[in-house]
Design a protein around this motif. Structure first.
Motif, PDB file in Angstrom:
ATOM      1  N   VAL A  50      63.295  25.241  36.821  1.00 49.04           N
ATOM      2  CA  VAL A  50      64.526  25.991  37.062  1.00 49.04           C
ATOM      3  C   VAL A  50      64.895  26.755  35.794  1.00 49.04           C
ATOM      4  N   CYS A  51      64.341  27.961  35.712  1.00 48.89           N
ATOM      5  CA  CYS A  51      64.490  28.789  34.521  1.00 48.89           C
ATOM      6  C   CYS A  51      63.979  30.190  34.873  1.00 48.89           C
ATOM      7  N   PHE A  52      64.024  31.086  33.916  1.00 43.97           N
ATOM      8  CA  PHE A  52      63.335  32.368  34.044  1.00 43.97           C
ATOM      9  C   PHE A  52      61.897  32.080  33.638  1.00 43.97           C
ATOM     10  N   GLN A  53      61.037  31.912  34.647  1.00 46.02           N
ATOM     11  CA  GLN A  53      59.674  31.452  34.392  1.00 46.02           C
ATOM     12  C   GLN A  53      58.939  32.289  33.355  1.00 46.02           C
ATOM     13  N   ASN A  54      59.138  33.594  33.374  1.00 45.93           N
ATOM     14  CA  ASN A  54      58.393  34.479  32.478  1.00 45.93           C
ATOM     15  C   ASN A  54      58.526  34.094  31.010  1.00 45.93           C
ATOM     16  N   GLU A  55      59.645  33.485  30.640  1.00 50.82           N
ATOM     17  CA  GLU A  55      59.864  33.067  29.258  1.00 50.82           C
ATOM     18  C   GLU A  55      59.363  31.655  28.984  1.00 50.82           C
ATOM     19  N   HIS A  56      58.787  30.996  30.027  1.00 51.83           N
ATOM     20  CA  HIS A  56      58.381  29.597  29.878  1.00 51.83           C
ATOM     21  C   HIS A  56      57.014  29.325  30.501  1.00 51.83           C
ATOM     22  N   ILE A  57      56.129  30.307  30.456  1.00 52.84           N
ATOM     23  CA  ILE A  57      54.792  30.152  31.046  1.00 52.84           C
ATOM     24  C   ILE A  57      54.046  28.993  30.391  1.00 52.84           C
ATOM     25  N   GLU A 106      68.328  39.444  36.614  1.00 50.87           N
ATOM     26  CA  GLU A 106      69.122  38.433  35.923  1.00 50.87           C
ATOM     27  C   GLU A 106      69.042  37.128  36.696  1.00 50.87           C
ATOM     28  N   ALA A 107      69.497  36.053  36.056  1.00 45.87           N
ATOM     29  CA  ALA A 107      69.482  34.736  36.677  1.00 45.87           C
ATOM     30  C   ALA A 107      70.392  34.710  37.910  1.00 45.87           C
ATOM     31  N   PRO A 108      70.032  33.914  38.904  1.00 51.80           N
ATOM     32  CA  PRO A 108      70.903  33.781  40.070  1.00 51.80           C
ATOM     33  C   PRO A 108      72.222  33.096  39.697  1.00 51.80           C
ATOM     34  N   VAL A 126      64.528  23.891  43.882  1.00 48.21           N
ATOM     35  CA  VAL A 126      64.330  24.629  42.624  1.00 48.21           C
ATOM     36  C   VAL A 126      65.299  25.822  42.526  1.00 48.21           C
ATOM     37  N   ALA A 127      66.488  25.655  43.107  1.00 51.11           N
ATOM     38  CA  ALA A 127      67.518  26.694  43.018  1.00 51.11           C
ATOM     39  C   ALA A 127      67.819  26.991  41.559  1.00 51.11           C
ATOM     40  N   GLY A 128      67.924  28.274  41.238  1.00 49.14           N
ATOM     41  CA  GLY A 128      68.173  28.720  39.878  1.00 49.14           C
ATOM     42  C   GLY A 128      66.933  29.300  39.211  1.00 49.14           C
ATOM     43  N   ARG A 129      65.779  29.102  39.812  1.00 48.53           N
ATOM     44  CA  ARG A 129      64.515  29.627  39.285  1.00 48.53           C
ATOM     45  C   ARG A 129      64.417  31.111  39.613  1.00 48.53           C
ATOM     46  N   TRP A 130      63.864  31.885  38.675  1.00 48.08           N
ATOM     47  CA  TRP A 130      63.610  33.300  38.972  1.00 48.08           C
ATOM     48  C   TRP A 130      62.381  33.765  38.214  1.00 48.08           C
ATOM     49  N   VAL A 131      61.701  34.743  38.827  1.00 45.37           N
ATOM     50  CA  VAL A 131      60.379  35.161  38.365  1.00 45.37           C
ATOM     51  C   VAL A 131      60.238  36.665  38.533  1.00 45.37           C
ATOM     52  N   LYS A 132      59.639  37.311  37.550  1.00 41.81           N
ATOM     53  CA  LYS A 132      59.287  38.727  37.632  1.00 41.81           C
ATOM     54  C   LYS A 132      57.778  38.868  37.474  1.00 41.81           C
ATOM     55  N   ASP A 133      57.235  39.887  38.129  1.00 46.99           N
ATOM     56  CA  ASP A 133      55.832  40.277  37.963  1.00 46.99           C
ATOM     57  C   ASP A 133      54.831  39.194  38.346  1.00 46.99           C
ATOM     58  N   GLN A 134      55.109  38.475  39.437  1.00 47.35           N
ATOM     59  CA  GLN A 134      54.169  37.480  39.950  1.00 47.35           C
ATOM     60  C   GLN A 134      53.047  38.201  40.688  1.00 47.35           C
ATOM     61  N   TYR A 192      61.175  37.410  42.440  1.00 41.54           N
ATOM     62  CA  TYR A 192      62.042  36.631  43.317  1.00 41.54           C
ATOM     63  C   TYR A 192      63.031  35.782  42.536  1.00 41.54           C
ATOM     64  N   ARG A 193      64.096  35.395  43.262  1.00 45.58           N
ATOM     65  CA  ARG A 193      65.108  34.460  42.761  1.00 45.58           C
ATOM     66  C   ARG A 193      65.301  33.402  43.843  1.00 45.58           C
ATOM     67  N   ILE A 194      65.546  32.181  43.411  1.00 43.33           N
ATOM     68  CA  ILE A 194      65.769  31.088  44.350  1.00 43.33           C
ATOM     69  C   ILE A 194      67.225  30.652  44.244  1.00 43.33           C
ATOM     70  N   HIS A 195      67.927  30.738  45.378  1.00 43.32           N
ATOM     71  CA  HIS A 195      69.368  30.465  45.403  1.00 43.32           C
ATOM     72  C   HIS A 195      69.719  29.125  46.032  1.00 43.32           C
ATOM     73  N   GLY A 196      68.786  28.501  46.721  1.00 42.74           N
ATOM     74  CA  GLY A 196      69.068  27.211  47.354  1.00 42.74           C
ATOM     75  C   GLY A 196      67.796  26.411  47.501  1.00 42.74           C
ATOM     76  N   GLY A 197      67.939  25.093  47.500  1.00 48.14           N
ATOM     77  CA  GLY A 197      66.782  24.226  47.629  1.00 48.14           C
ATOM     78  C   GLY A 197      66.507  23.486  46.338  1.00 48.14           C
TER      79      GLY A 197
END
Length: 178
Positions: A106-113, A153-155, A45-53, A38-43
């Motif tokens: 607010v980042c690509f979570q996978n790189e910041h677990i 990619e990032a939102p 934590v807008a700008g956050r994105w995650v793969k393989d949750q 998922y990617r978050i575009h508003g709210g």
């Protein structure tokens, strides 16, 4: 996409964009029967994105689906999709630290677990901020299961409009050149 959802297989591989009644916009992909991106575009934590949750993905009855997961942040999410009616109900349970320091997430979570785990231990978790909201599904695309190009990619500002207007993916659901 004009499709009638009946089975779990109809749901898996579907890419959604939806807007909660509070105005927060999310993009979400049922990657397979146990994983979401998922990617978050508003709210907040807008700008956050995650793969393989990892997620629990179930069909409740014909055309109605329940998805739930716990993020490395300690945030819990429960979503009920009713795609045939373009509706969704979601409840997000944000730990206190995410409410107080949303910018950390607010980042690509996978790189910041490790940072998510560290923050979850460092800051207060309770009381949780509970955000129960209805949403309108504004886009559904048949991306197929395990398509790594869906959330790739990032939102950016205007991304969801680009997707809805056919300026992001080609007919095979591959990313168009930027």
């Amino acid at each position: 996409m004009d499709k009638q959802f009946k089975t779990l297989d109809d749901f898996l591989g579907t890419h959604f964009i939806y807007t909660y009644d509070n105005g927060w916009e999310y993009e979400w992909y049922a990657k397979n029967d146990h994983t979401v991106d998922y990617r978050i575009h508003g709210g907040m934590v807008a700008g956050r994105w995650v793969k393989d949750q990892p997620a629990h993905i179930h069909q409740l009855t014909e055309g109605i689906y329940k998805i739930a997961w716990t993020e490395p942040t300690g945030t819990d999410v429960a979503l009920d999709f009713v795609p045939n009616e373009h509706k969704l109900n979601g409840t997000i349970f944000f730990p206190k630290w995410v409410q107080e320091y949303p910018e950390i997430t607010v980042c690509f979570q996978n790189e910041h677990i490790d940072l998510m785990h560290e923050s979850r231990e460092k800051y207060e978790t309770y009381p949780k901020l509970v955000v129960p909201e209805f949403a309108t599904i504004t886009y559904m695309g048949d991306a197929g299961q395990d398509n790594e190009e869906v959330i790739n990619e990032a939102p950016y500002a205007g991304m969801t409009d680009d997707i809805r207007n056919g300026r992001f993916f080609d007919e095979n659901y591959h990313r168009l050149a930027k």
